[in-house]
Motif scaffolding. Structure first.
Motif, PDB file in Angstrom:
ATOM      1  N   LEU A  42       0.843  -1.206   0.000  1.00  0.00           N
ATOM      2  CA  LEU A  42       0.000   0.000   0.000  1.00  0.00           C
ATOM      3  C   LEU A  42       0.878   1.257   0.000  1.00  0.00           C
ATOM      4  O   LEU A  42       0.562   2.249  -0.665  1.00  0.00           O
ATOM      5  CB  LEU A  42      -0.913  -0.030   1.234  1.00  0.00           C
ATOM      6  N   SER A  43       2.014   1.202   0.704  1.00  0.00           N
ATOM      7  CA  SER A  43       2.915   2.355   0.770  1.00  0.00           C
ATOM      8  C   SER A  43       3.561   2.659  -0.588  1.00  0.00           C
ATOM      9  O   SER A  43       3.958   3.798  -0.840  1.00  0.00           O
ATOM     10  CB  SER A  43       3.999   2.130   1.826  1.00  0.00           C
ATOM     11  N   VAL A  44       3.667   1.658  -1.446  1.00  0.00           N
ATOM     12  CA  VAL A  44       4.149   1.921  -2.816  1.00  0.00           C
ATOM     13  C   VAL A  44       3.060   2.705  -3.566  1.00  0.00           C
ATOM     14  O   VAL A  44       3.333   3.685  -4.257  1.00  0.00           O
ATOM     15  CB  VAL A  44       4.486   0.612  -3.566  1.00  0.00           C
ATOM     16  N   PHE A 190       3.245  -1.661  19.463  1.00  0.00           N
ATOM     17  CA  PHE A 190       2.436  -0.586  18.877  1.00  0.00           C
ATOM     18  C   PHE A 190       2.035  -0.996  17.465  1.00  0.00           C
ATOM     19  O   PHE A 190       2.887  -1.180  16.606  1.00  0.00           O
ATOM     20  CB  PHE A 190       3.239   0.724  18.838  1.00  0.00           C
ATOM     21  N   GLY A 191       0.711  -1.118  17.240  1.00  0.00           N
ATOM     22  CA  GLY A 191       0.209  -1.550  15.935  1.00  0.00           C
ATOM     23  C   GLY A 191      -0.048  -3.038  15.953  1.00  0.00           C
ATOM     24  O   GLY A 191       0.888  -3.830  16.068  1.00  0.00           O
ATOM     25  N   ALA A 192      -1.331  -3.433  15.882  1.00  0.00           N
ATOM     26  CA  ALA A 192      -1.678  -4.859  15.897  1.00  0.00           C
ATOM     27  C   ALA A 192      -2.194  -5.262  14.520  1.00  0.00           C
ATOM     28  O   ALA A 192      -3.252  -5.878  14.382  1.00  0.00           O
ATOM     29  CB  ALA A 192      -2.701  -5.137  16.993  1.00  0.00           C
ATOM     30  N   GLY A 194      -0.816  -6.868  10.519  1.00  0.00           N
ATOM     31  CA  GLY A 194      -0.157  -8.113  10.110  1.00  0.00           C
ATOM     32  C   GLY A 194       1.184  -8.315  10.782  1.00  0.00           C
ATOM     33  O   GLY A 194       1.494  -9.407  11.264  1.00  0.00           O
ATOM     34  N   VAL A 195       1.997  -7.284  10.844  1.00  0.00           N
ATOM     35  CA  VAL A 195       3.329  -7.408  11.436  1.00  0.00           C
ATOM     36  C   VAL A 195       3.237  -7.416  12.969  1.00  0.00           C
ATOM     37  O   VAL A 195       3.830  -8.255  13.643  1.00  0.00           O
ATOM     38  CB  VAL A 195       4.258  -6.274  10.934  1.00  0.00           C
ATOM     39  N   GLY A 196       2.475  -6.463  13.530  1.00  0.00           N
ATOM     40  CA  GLY A 196       2.377  -6.338  14.985  1.00  0.00           C
ATOM     41  C   GLY A 196       1.805  -7.583  15.650  1.00  0.00           C
ATOM     42  O   GLY A 196       2.291  -8.002  16.711  1.00  0.00           O
ATOM     43  N   ALA A 213      -0.771  -4.861  23.780  1.00  0.00           N
ATOM     44  CA  ALA A 213      -1.034  -4.449  22.401  1.00  0.00           C
ATOM     45  C   ALA A 213      -1.603  -3.038  22.387  1.00  0.00           C
ATOM     46  O   ALA A 213      -2.509  -2.729  23.167  1.00  0.00           O
ATOM     47  CB  ALA A 213      -2.019  -5.415  21.744  1.00  0.00           C
ATOM     48  N   VAL A 214      -1.069  -2.186  21.536  1.00  0.00           N
ATOM     49  CA  VAL A 214      -1.550  -0.803  21.402  1.00  0.00           C
ATOM     50  C   VAL A 214      -2.060  -0.611  19.980  1.00  0.00           C
ATOM     51  O   VAL A 214      -1.329  -0.879  19.015  1.00  0.00           O
ATOM     52  CB  VAL A 214      -0.400   0.211  21.659  1.00  0.00           C
ATOM     53  N   ASP A 215      -3.297  -0.174  19.829  1.00  0.00           N
ATOM     54  CA  ASP A 215      -3.827   0.131  18.498  1.00  0.00           C
ATOM     55  C   ASP A 215      -4.950   1.149  18.670  1.00  0.00           C
ATOM     56  O   ASP A 215      -5.375   1.437  19.801  1.00  0.00           O
ATOM     57  CB  ASP A 215      -4.341  -1.156  17.815  1.00  0.00           C
ATOM     58  N   ALA A 259       5.228  -1.080  15.116  1.00  0.00           N
ATOM     59  CA  ALA A 259       4.887  -1.764  13.864  1.00  0.00           C
ATOM     60  C   ALA A 259       3.782  -0.982  13.147  1.00  0.00           C
ATOM     61  O   ALA A 259       2.777  -1.566  12.712  1.00  0.00           O
ATOM     62  CB  ALA A 259       4.470  -3.206  14.149  1.00  0.00           C
ATOM     63  N   ILE A 260       3.952   0.325  13.066  1.00  0.00           N
ATOM     64  CA  ILE A 260       2.973   1.180  12.366  1.00  0.00           C
ATOM     65  C   ILE A 260       3.688   2.004  11.287  1.00  0.00           C
ATOM     66  O   ILE A 260       3.280   2.011  10.124  1.00  0.00           O
ATOM     67  CB  ILE A 260       2.269   2.148  13.351  1.00  0.00           C
ATOM     68  N   GLY A 261       4.759   2.713  11.704  1.00  0.00           N
ATOM     69  CA  GLY A 261       5.459   3.593  10.766  1.00  0.00           C
ATOM     70  C   GLY A 261       5.044   5.042  10.922  1.00  0.00           C
ATOM     71  O   GLY A 261       4.832   5.745   9.940  1.00  0.00           O
ATOM     72  N   ASN A 358      -8.722  -6.178   8.170  1.00  0.00           N
ATOM     73  CA  ASN A 358      -8.163  -7.534   8.261  1.00  0.00           C
ATOM     74  C   ASN A 358      -6.942  -7.619   9.167  1.00  0.00           C
ATOM     75  O   ASN A 358      -6.210  -6.644   9.305  1.00  0.00           O
ATOM     76  CB  ASN A 358      -7.721  -8.013   6.874  1.00  0.00           C
ATOM     77  N   ALA A 359      -6.718  -8.822   9.737  1.00  0.00           N
ATOM     78  CA  ALA A 359      -5.387  -9.128  10.281  1.00  0.00           C
ATOM     79  C   ALA A 359      -4.460  -9.147   9.072  1.00  0.00           C
ATOM     80  O   ALA A 359      -3.506  -8.375   8.988  1.00  0.00           O
ATOM     81  CB  ALA A 359      -5.400 -10.461  11.004  1.00  0.00           C
ATOM     82  N   ARG A 360      -4.724 -10.017   8.126  1.00  0.00           N
ATOM     83  CA  ARG A 360      -4.043 -10.016   6.835  1.00  0.00           C
ATOM     84  C   ARG A 360      -5.066 -10.390   5.767  1.00  0.00           C
ATOM     85  O   ARG A 360      -5.850 -11.329   5.959  1.00  0.00           O
ATOM     86  CB  ARG A 360      -2.930 -11.058   6.844  1.00  0.00           C
TER      87      ARG A 360
HETATM   88  N1  LIG Z   1      10.867  -3.330   8.761  1.00  0.00           N
HETATM   89  C1  LIG Z   1      10.415  -4.242   7.929  1.00  0.00           C
HETATM   90  O1  LIG Z   1      11.168  -5.129   7.474  1.00  0.00           O
HETATM   91  C2  LIG Z   1       8.962  -4.228   7.527  1.00  0.00           C
HETATM   92  C3  LIG Z   1       8.373  -5.360   6.936  1.00  0.00           C
HETATM   93  C4  LIG Z   1       7.007  -5.335   6.672  1.00  0.00           C
HETATM   94  C5  LIG Z   1       6.260  -4.214   6.953  1.00  0.00           C
HETATM   95  N2  LIG Z   1       6.872  -3.130   7.482  1.00  0.00           N
HETATM   96  C6  LIG Z   1       6.117  -1.925   7.852  1.00  0.00           C
HETATM   97  O2  LIG Z   1       5.470  -2.208   9.095  1.00  0.00           O
HETATM   98  C7  LIG Z   1       4.305  -1.393   9.224  1.00  0.00           C
HETATM   99  C8  LIG Z   1       3.109  -2.258   9.550  1.00  0.00           C
HETATM  100  O3  LIG Z   1       2.783  -3.083   8.434  1.00  0.00           O
HETATM  101  P1  LIG Z   1       1.474  -4.015   8.476  1.00  0.00           P
HETATM  102  O4  LIG Z   1       1.445  -4.738   7.175  1.00  0.00           O
HETATM  103  O5  LIG Z   1       1.387  -4.747   9.752  1.00  0.00           O
HETATM  104  O6  LIG Z   1       0.335  -2.873   8.456  1.00  0.00           O
HETATM  105  P2  LIG Z   1      -1.209  -2.966   8.914  1.00  0.00           P
HETATM  106  O7  LIG Z   1      -1.896  -1.897   8.177  1.00  0.00           O
HETATM  107  O8  LIG Z   1      -1.682  -4.360   8.819  1.00  0.00           O
HETATM  108  O9  LIG Z   1      -1.132  -2.592  10.493  1.00  0.00           O
HETATM  109  C9  LIG Z   1      -0.905  -1.317  10.998  1.00  0.00           C
HETATM  110  C10 LIG Z   1      -1.664  -1.213  12.322  1.00  0.00           C
HETATM  111  O10 LIG Z   1      -1.354   0.047  12.942  1.00  0.00           O
HETATM  112  C11 LIG Z   1      -2.532   0.542  13.549  1.00  0.00           C
HETATM  113  N3  LIG Z   1      -2.410   1.988  13.770  1.00  0.00           N
HETATM  114  C12 LIG Z   1      -2.543   2.997  12.863  1.00  0.00           C
HETATM  115  N4  LIG Z   1      -2.378   4.187  13.463  1.00  0.00           N
HETATM  116  C13 LIG Z   1      -2.130   3.944  14.775  1.00  0.00           C
HETATM  117  C14 LIG Z   1      -1.872   4.769  15.911  1.00  0.00           C
HETATM  118  N5  LIG Z   1      -1.845   6.091  15.815  1.00  0.00           N
HETATM  119  N6  LIG Z   1      -1.658   4.167  17.120  1.00  0.00           N
HETATM  120  C15 LIG Z   1      -1.710   2.815  17.239  1.00  0.00           C
HETATM  121  N7  LIG Z   1      -1.944   1.990  16.176  1.00  0.00           N
HETATM  122  C16 LIG Z   1      -2.159   2.541  14.975  1.00  0.00           C
HETATM  123  C17 LIG Z   1      -3.618   0.156  12.559  1.00  0.00           C
HETATM  124  O11 LIG Z   1      -4.904   0.187  13.159  1.00  0.00           O
HETATM  125  C18 LIG Z   1      -3.185  -1.251  12.149  1.00  0.00           C
HETATM  126  O12 LIG Z   1      -3.739  -2.247  12.989  1.00  0.00           O
HETATM  127  C19 LIG Z   1       4.207  -0.627   7.897  1.00  0.00           C
HETATM  128  O13 LIG Z   1       4.846   0.619   8.061  1.00  0.00           O
HETATM  129  C20 LIG Z   1       5.018  -1.492   6.943  1.00  0.00           C
HETATM  130  O14 LIG Z   1       5.502  -0.752   5.824  1.00  0.00           O
HETATM  131  C21 LIG Z   1       8.196  -3.116   7.796  1.00  0.00           C
END
Ligand SMILES: NC(=O)c1ccc[n+]([C@@H]2O[C@H](COP(=O)([O-])OP(=O)(O)OC[C@H]3O[C@@H](n4cnc5c(N)ncnc54)[C@H](O)[C@@H]3O)[C@@H](O)[C@H]2O)c1
Ligand SMILES: [Zn+2]
Ligand SMILES: [Zn+2]
Length: 365
Positions: A42-44, A190-192, A194-196, A213-215, A259-261, A358-360
């Motif tokens: 999605l970030s692309v 932080f962020g639950a 797919g990755v969190g 878990a923080v979301d 795990a949010i960015g 979704n979770a994923r």
């Molecule tokens: N470092 C790496 O190797 C690597 C690999 C894969 C993904 N990523 C990055 O990890 C991040 C997460 O990816 P994902 O696929 O799990 O995304 P995702 O969209 O499945 O999950 C993100 C979660 O963050 C939550 N969130 C959003 N804003 C928030 C806030 N202010 N406070 C708390 N929670 C909040 C969302 O509700 C969601 O559950 C992305 O930035 C992705 O680009 C990094």
């Protein structure tokens, strides 16, 4: 062969027929069974991850080897494989010191999104297409470097195992390899998403006492409990740092994972970490984004702030290891897949990710 191609930022992804050359020396063609939808895809589309376009999306895939190029020895036609978005070269400085996720070739392929020789196997109307991490898993078939294809046991359910290619490797690897969480620890994630969720289940496997878990999304916090979170914090209602301090008896967590960015969440994760603890940044903020830390407190508090790239993994060791944990009933994969899509529904999958449904989400072929 049908593929999901991003031509322009913030425009719908086009699912169309593209031409694919066969594998050259040291390359294999894989028929995809499944491709997970990661936030990095999605970030692309949104331009947060500035890749060269047009680009075939997808970097979290699994499938069956269909054809091998000259000199390929590690896999043969018919082998089930999980694809790794780090292709290790085996010979660079980082491979030699065992920091395989930092491999120079892996970095090159993630930047160019071309094959190791700098060319593309994908074309449309005379134009070359890039492929995400030299994989491009949102396509019926992918021609990838041999070392990106990790052979897995014959009976591996590839529709679930695809997620080991990114979300699971990254989240669980952040816990096992990057932070090295010890039994009895207190962890906050932080962020639950797919990755969190995978950092959460990784912490449970590592024997953490508390997993917070923080979301901002209530259903995500419910999912987090299913993956073993002992506490949840709704960051849309409560201040996460204060809440984590309260749960950990005023200390802060031994390990925190972002795990949010987001800049603010990275700062919160650092603040919620105890003195001498470890804060791991996994989420990818936009290039050029800066975080603010109190410079006076940095030496006093002795916190470690570390990045995590692909779970600090050695993919050829860690992908089979995670599949083995799944087969032993210790790692949840089935529960991660909350919705499946057809390739034609890829834009719907991105909309659902934006809405946090979704979770994923997983594209099945
Ligand atoms: N470092 C790496 O190797 C690597 C690999 C894969 C993904 N990523 C990055 O990890 C991040 C997460 O990816 P994902 O696929 O799990 O995304 P995702 O969209 O499945 O999950 C993100 C979660 O963050 C939550 N969130 C959003 N804003 C928030 C806030 N202010 N406070 C708390 N929670 C909040 C969302 O509700 C969601 O559950 C992305 O930035 C992705 O680009 C990094
Ligand atoms: Zn990813
Ligand atoms: Zn290398």
């Amino acid at each position: 062969m049908k593929a999901a191609v991003c031509y322009e930022n913030n425009q719908p992804v086009r699912v169309e027929d593209v031409e694919q050359e066969g594998p050259r020396q040291g390359e294999v063609r894989v028929r995809l069974v499944a491709s997970g939808v990661c936030h990095s895809d999605l970030s692309v589309v949104t331009g947060v991850l500035p890749l060269q376009l047009p680009c075939v999306l997808g970097h979290e895939g699994a499938g069956i080897v269909e054809e091998v190029g000259e000199g390929v020895r590690s896999v043969t036609k018919g082998d089930p494989v999980v694809l790794s978005w780090i292709t290790p070269c085996g010979t660079c400085y980082f491979c030699r010191i065992g920091r395989v996720s930092l491999c120079d070739l892996g970095a090159q392929l993630n930047t160019t999104c071309l094959m190791p020789d700098g060319t593309s196997r994908l074309h449309k109307d005379g134009q070359d297409l890039h492929s995400f991490s030299a994989l491009g898993t949102m396509a019926e078939t992918a021609v990838v470097p041999e070392n990106a294809a990790v052979k897995v046991p014959e009976d591996t359910p590839l529709d679930k195992a695809a997620l080991v290619g990114c979300a699971v490797m990254t989240g669980v690897g952040a816990v096992f390899n990057t932070a090295k969480v010890t039994p009895g620890s207190r962890v906050a994630v932080f962020g639950a998403g797919g990755v969190g969720l995978n950092a959460i289940q990784g912490s449970v496997i590592a024997g953490a006492e508390q997993v917070i878990a923080v979301d901002v999304n209530t259903p995500k916090l419910e999912l987090a409990k299913g993956f073993g979170a002992t506490h949840t914090v709704d960051a849309s209602k409560d201040r996460p740092v204060k809440a984590i301090k309260a749960i950990t008896g005023g200390l802060g967590a031994d390990y925190t994972f972002e795990a949010i960015g987001r800049k603010e969440s990275i700062e919160q994760a650092h603040a919620a970490c105890r003195k001498g603890g470890t804060c791991v940044v996994i989420g990818m903020a936009a290039y050029g984004e800066l975080v603010s830390l109190n410079a006076f407190l940095l030496p006093l508090l002795e916190k470690r702030l570390v990045g995590c790239w692909y779970g600090s993994a050695n993919p050829h060791l860690d992908i089979p290891r995670l599949i083995a944990l799944y087969r032993a009933g210790k790692l949840k994969l089935d529960e991660l897949v909350t919705r499946t899509y057809k390739l034609d529904e890829v834009n719907q999958a991105f909309d659902d990710m934006t809405r946090g449904v979704n979770a994923r989400g997983v594209i099945l072929f």
